[in-house]
Design an enzyme around this catalytic site. Structure first.
Site, PDB file in Angstrom:
ATOM      1  CG  ASP A   8      -7.088  -1.344  -1.472  1.00 41.73           C
ATOM      2  OD1 ASP A   8      -5.960  -1.221  -2.002  1.00 41.73           O
ATOM      3  OD2 ASP A   8      -7.902  -2.211  -1.804  1.00 41.73           O
ATOM      4  CE1 TYR A   9      -4.016   6.207  -3.998  1.00 45.39           C
ATOM      5  CE2 TYR A   9      -2.456   4.823  -2.807  1.00 45.39           C
ATOM      6  CZ  TYR A   9      -2.902   6.080  -3.180  1.00 45.39           C
ATOM      7  OH  TYR A   9      -2.254   7.186  -2.740  1.00 45.39           O
TER       8      TYR A   9
END
Length: 182
Positions: free
Chosen positions: A20-21
């Site tokens: 996930d960013y």
């Protein structure tokens, strides 16, 4: 939960990667808006919700409470999703007046964000489309409708589509790069 629905082909001990960013859309918003305060906060590795809360409430970052961070987070994301004061008041669980005051202070601190939102509205009114950072277009012909709700939706999407679309583009490019690495 839903994550249990996925089973690794390498058995019970097999690995499934979840990545996930961190605050991707807000980072993209900082790029689009060229807001110097947001960009500086990112370059210094700050938690943007704490940073925004600190600025708006006028307290040092280490004195930002969970409630303050939650309110700032609602506004940070709400602006990306094109929400107005009324909708933000519900998300923040505060009165309309408090939400309006928070927004006023927020735009005072992050002038670049306000400027970008205003310029984006003008651009879409004139050109009927917006673009992601990768150059993908989102056409918004609804901007010319004589129905208020249709125009409001086009305006909401005018600020939302460049940010969400760019976030999606970055994620898909990353997936291709991960696949090529593997």
């Amino acid at each position: 939960g839903p994550k249990r629905m996925f089973v690794s082909r390498f058995g019970d001990q097999g690995i499934i990667l979840q990545a996930d960013y961190s605050q991707l859309e807000l980072r993209v918003a900082a790029i689009f808006s060229r807001d110097s305060a947001l960009i500086k906060a990112y370059n210094e590795g700050k938690d943007l919700h704490i940073y925004a809360a600190s600025k708006v409430y006028g307290v040092p970052e280490d004195e930002v409470t969970d409630d303050m961070r939650t309110a700032a987070k609602a506004v940070n994301f709400g602006l990306i999703y094109g929400k107005g004061a009324k909708s933000l008041a519900e998300d923040m669980k505060v009165s309309l007046e408090e939400a309006e005051e928070f927004l006023r202070k927020y735009f005072e601190e992050f002038k670049g964000v306000k400027k970008w939102l205003d310029e984006t509205k003008e651009f879409v009114a004139k050109n009927k489309y917006v673009k992601t950072l990768t150059g993908r277009w989102r056409r918004l012909p609804g901007i010319d409708s004589n129905r208020k709700g249709v125009v409001a939706e086009a305006l909401r999407q005018a600020s939302n589509a460049p940010i969400q679309g760019t976030g999606s583009d970055i994620t898909l490019i990353s997936l291709i790069q991960i696949n090529n690495e593997l």
